[in-house]
Design an enzyme around this catalytic site. Structure first.
Site, PDB file in Angstrom:
ATOM      1  N   SER A  95      -3.932  -1.561   8.554  1.00 34.62           N
ATOM      2  CA  SER A  95      -5.267  -1.352   8.011  1.00 34.62           C
ATOM      3  C   SER A  95      -5.544   0.142   7.823  1.00 34.62           C
ATOM      4  O   SER A  95      -4.822   0.820   7.094  1.00 34.62           O
ATOM      5  CB  SER A  95      -6.296  -2.029   8.925  1.00 34.62           C
ATOM      6  OG  SER A  95      -7.533  -2.157   8.278  1.00 34.62           O
ATOM      7  N   HIS A 254      -6.161 -10.747   7.796  1.00 31.10           N
ATOM      8  CA  HIS A 254      -6.037  -9.298   7.988  1.00 31.10           C
ATOM      9  C   HIS A 254      -5.396  -8.962   9.340  1.00 31.10           C
ATOM     10  O   HIS A 254      -4.542  -8.088   9.425  1.00 31.10           O
ATOM     11  CB  HIS A 254      -7.417  -8.657   7.894  1.00 31.10           C
ATOM     12  CG  HIS A 254      -7.392  -7.170   7.938  1.00 31.10           C
ATOM     13  ND1 HIS A 254      -6.800  -6.404   6.954  1.00 31.10           N
ATOM     14  CD2 HIS A 254      -7.879  -6.283   8.857  1.00 31.10           C
ATOM     15  CE1 HIS A 254      -6.919  -5.120   7.251  1.00 31.10           C
ATOM     16  NE2 HIS A 254      -7.570  -5.024   8.389  1.00 31.10           N
TER      17      HIS A 254
END
Length: 274
Positions: A95, A254
């Protein structure tokens, strides 16, 4: 606790376990090095030296008021690498940490690095602009900042309970320990660092950085990523990287280094050994 002090006087906490070829892990927003537990333990067991630090203002690092931008993040990473004299290192970023890795390699060079992996990473650019029409509207990130500034504790439950791990999808059973651990890590850090970090991860354009990186880079992204949407991230980064390899994970969220650690770890290991 093991720490270093950066050139601008910020104390950065790090973990350094094992021996062998180093793997350096850069965590996502607003977490800490603890988010890499499953990877640190796995690769330590495979004979690697594993290193992970808490970004400035996050986790156990100093909660300073400024320097919460990608240049400082990259410089702090460089300071850890140089302090530990790491060479032939593999850099893995998740991320926001993926942006940190990209900026570090472009800004500080590849002399100490061998390979890199970007997992559900924010490059090339998250926010919607005229040249990046597929990005997310700036209002999304403005709301993030409002929540951090006014309602951080509740916000840091809502994110992992919902989109971060895909626990809002039909048939996916939420895991309370995973949610609580995300909240714990987030609340360890400073609100100012997290507030400014939203701008850092959403508005930094990594296009030119990606073009500069010549070493092999594995780009790993789930096509059900609700935080960093797949189409405007992984495939575009892989295209911009001179030596990029895209690996797409059908249905993965994610937070896939946690929810699908066995798959991610195995693929990373294969990439390291190739």
């Amino acid at each position: 606790m093991p720490t270093i002090t950066t050139s601008d006087g910020v104390e950065i906490y790090y973990k350094d376990w094992g021996s062998g070829q180093p793997i350096v892990f850069s965590h996502g927003w607003p977490l800490s090095a603890d988010d890499w537990d499953a990877q640190l333990m796995f690769f330590l067991g495979q004979g690697y030296r594993v290193v992970a630090h808490d970004r400035r203002g996050h986790g156990r690092s100093e909660q300073v008021a400024d320097g919460h931008d990608m240049d400082h993040y990259a410089d702090d990473l460089a300071a850890v690498v140089e302090h530990l004299d790491l060479r032939d290192a593999v850099h893995v970023g998740h991320s926001t940490g993926g942006g940190e890795v990209v900026r570090y390699l472009a800004r500080h060079g590849e002399e100490r690095a061998a390979k890199a992996a970007l997992i559900a990473a924010v490059p090339p650019l998250m926010v919607q602009t005229e040249t990046n029409p597929g990005g997310l509207p700036k209002s999304v990130f403005d709301d993030f900042q409002t929540q951090v500034a006014t309602n951080r504790s509740a916000f840091y439950r809502a994110v992992p309970e919902g989109p971060f791990y895909g626990f809002n999808r039909d048939g996916v059973e939420p895991v309370e320990g995973v949610i609580a651990n995300w909240w714990r890590q987030g609340m360890m850090g400073g609100a100012k660092a997290h507030y400014d970090g939203v701008v850092a991860f959403s508005q930094t354009d990594f296009t030119e950085d990606l073009k500069k990186i010549s070493l092999p880079v594995l780009v790993m992204h789930g096509d059900d990523d609700q935080i960093v949407p797949y189409a405007d991230a992984g495939p575009l980064s892989a295209e911009l990287l001179p030596n990029g390899i895209l690996k797409t994970y059908k249905g993965f969220p994610h937070g896939m280094p946690t929810t699908h650690a066995d798959v991610i770890n195995a693929d990373l290991l294969e990439f390291l050994r190739a």
